[in-house]
Design an enzyme around this catalytic site. Structure first.
Site, short mmCIF file in Angstrom:
data_model
loop_
_atom_site.label_atom_id
_atom_site.label_comp_id
_atom_site.label_asym_id
_atom_site.label_seq_id
_atom_site.Cartn_x
_atom_site.Cartn_y
_atom_site.Cartn_z
N HIS A 22 67.27 70.99 52.30
CA HIS A 22 66.58 71.10 53.60
C HIS A 22 67.54 70.82 54.76
O HIS A 22 67.62 71.62 55.71
CB HIS A 22 65.41 70.12 53.63
CG HIS A 22 64.63 70.17 54.91
ND1 HIS A 22 63.55 71.00 55.08
CD2 HIS A 22 64.77 69.48 56.08
CE1 HIS A 22 63.06 70.83 56.31
NE2 HIS A 22 63.79 69.91 56.92
N GLU A 23 68.24 69.71 54.67
CA GLU A 23 69.12 69.33 55.77
C GLU A 23 70.33 70.25 55.87
O GLU A 23 70.83 70.50 56.97
CB GLU A 23 69.57 67.87 55.61
CG GLU A 23 68.44 66.85 55.62
CD GLU A 23 67.60 66.91 56.88
OE1 GLU A 23 68.11 67.35 57.93
OE2 GLU A 23 66.42 66.50 56.82
N HIS A 26 69.55 73.15 58.13
CA HIS A 26 69.75 72.82 59.54
C HIS A 26 71.25 72.84 59.87
O HIS A 26 71.67 73.42 60.89
CB HIS A 26 69.19 71.43 59.86
CG HIS A 26 67.69 71.33 59.76
ND1 HIS A 26 66.83 72.23 60.33
CD2 HIS A 26 66.90 70.40 59.15
CE1 HIS A 26 65.58 71.88 60.10
NE2 HIS A 26 65.60 70.77 59.38
#
Length: 370
Positions: A22-23, A26
């Site tokens: 997920h990170e 980003h």
């Protein structure tokens, strides 16, 4: 020590993988839009260990392993809920980017969770096979609705209310939400088509994780489970379809909880995830990988909810900024994020309370003080 090895280690590994994906979404999109990343953390709180790369990003593991964050230049905190005015105007800061760029960075986290799940499920479908259960009746419960309707072992159910059924799982999905509703089954028996009307009975079942489900049942078991290996070209499309069914089922369950037709005791927090991680890890590598993909899907979906503090809330605010031509005022943003924080914390407390009840911790404490 055995308890730690059984539950905590699998939980930390699985959660860390999902959070990293997920990170990294980003991070990857931010870097390609010229944003400088100050830190990339798995976990919150004090740093345990880490390293700084050539671009100046601090990659680290932090003490509290219940999430993670990417802190970009211009962010005043890890959650990106406020702006560091001293850095916001600098080249490479996140606030200095266009609305479209910021939306792309925020959306990338959930998107990578879904892409990760597609890749993982595709490999599982190709190499391990896709679980498939023909809609063939195994055993018929003597006092159940199916027996009353005349169903027999080895009957193949081809349709429900005229709609084709291709698997036992699809039959279960229809039946579980149709308690008390007459269903017309089309059966294949001895080469002939036969019709039978069955009324699913509402029952409460407890799964292997202790979750109680109120569902409709007709009193039949499956004949057997097959694993069908997928064509490599078809596997990604099948993975997308499987993810679509999972997302649809999750949204339906949430909707049922909101209107009160489904209990909220199924909501689980970190303790429940840890328990499930440990139990599934004992079943082998393939189930653990499957569970990791499912958790990644859920993390991506939840983060898209339009709640301030979550990625979906940021996307809503950026959309408003795009329409208005300017961002919301600082006071409005502060109020929105406080409401979002309250909602997230309330949900976490509620889910953790469910975990404590589910794991009988509350019952144990009551026993100590009574």
């Amino acid at each position: 020590m055995s308890l730690i090895a059984q539950y905590l280690v699998p939980f930390l590994i699985i959660l860390s993988v999902v959070v990293f994906v997920h990170e990294y979404g980003h991070y990857w999109v931010a870097r390609r839009n010229g944003v400088r990343i100050e830190s990339f953390s798995i976990g919150f709180g004090p740093e345990i260990f880490g390293r700084t790369d050539k671009a100046g990003t601090r990659w680290k593991f932090s003490l509290i392993p219940l999430g993670g964050y990417v802190k970009m230049l211009g962010d005043a905190d890890a959650s990106s809920t406020s702006i560091d005015r001293a850095k916001a105007a600098q080249e490479g800061s996140f606030p200095s980017k266009s609305v479209a760029q910021r939306m792309a960075v925020v959306f990338a986290g959930p998107a990578f969770n879904f892409l990760f799940a597609i890749v993982v499920l595709s490999f599982l479908f190709v190499f391990s096979g896709r679980p498939f259960t023909p809609a063939v009746v195994g055993e018929v419960q003597q006092d159940g609705p199916a027996a009353a309707a005349g169903l027999l072992p080895n009957d193949r159910i081809t349709a429900v209310d005229g709609k084709a059924v291709d698997s036992f799982e699809r039959l279960q999905d229809i039946v579980r939400d149709a308690a008390g509703v007459p269903l017309v089954l089309t059966l294949e028996r001895g080469g002939q088509a036969v019709q039978a009307t069955v009324v699913p009975k509402l029952q409460e079942l407890t799964d292997r994780f202790g979750n109680v489900h109120r569902i409709g049942l007709i009193g039949v078991s499956r004949a057997g489970v097959e694993f069908v290996r997928s064509n490599p070209l078809a596997a990604p499309f099948q993975a997308v379809g499987e993810i679509g069914r999972m997302v649809g089922g999750t949204l339906q369950a949430i909707g049922q909880m909101i209107v009160g037709s489904r209990g909220t005791d199924e909501l689980g927090g970190p303790l429940r995830i840890a328990q499930m991680s440990g139990q599934i890890a004992q079943d082998g590598l393939v189930p653990a990988i499957w569970f990791t993909a499912v958790l990644s899907i859920n993390l991506g979906l939840i983060n898209l909810f339009p709640v301030p503090m979550l990625d979906g809330g940021h996307l809503v605010m950026y959309a408003i900024e795009a329409v208005r031509g300017r961002p919301l005022g600082e006071r409005s943003q502060e109020i929105a994020f406080r409401i979002g924080l309250a909602m997230v914390l309330t949900l976490m407390v509620f889910a953790t309370w469910n975990d404590l009840i589910h794991l009988r911790v509350v019952e144990f404490v009551k026993g100590l003080v009574s």
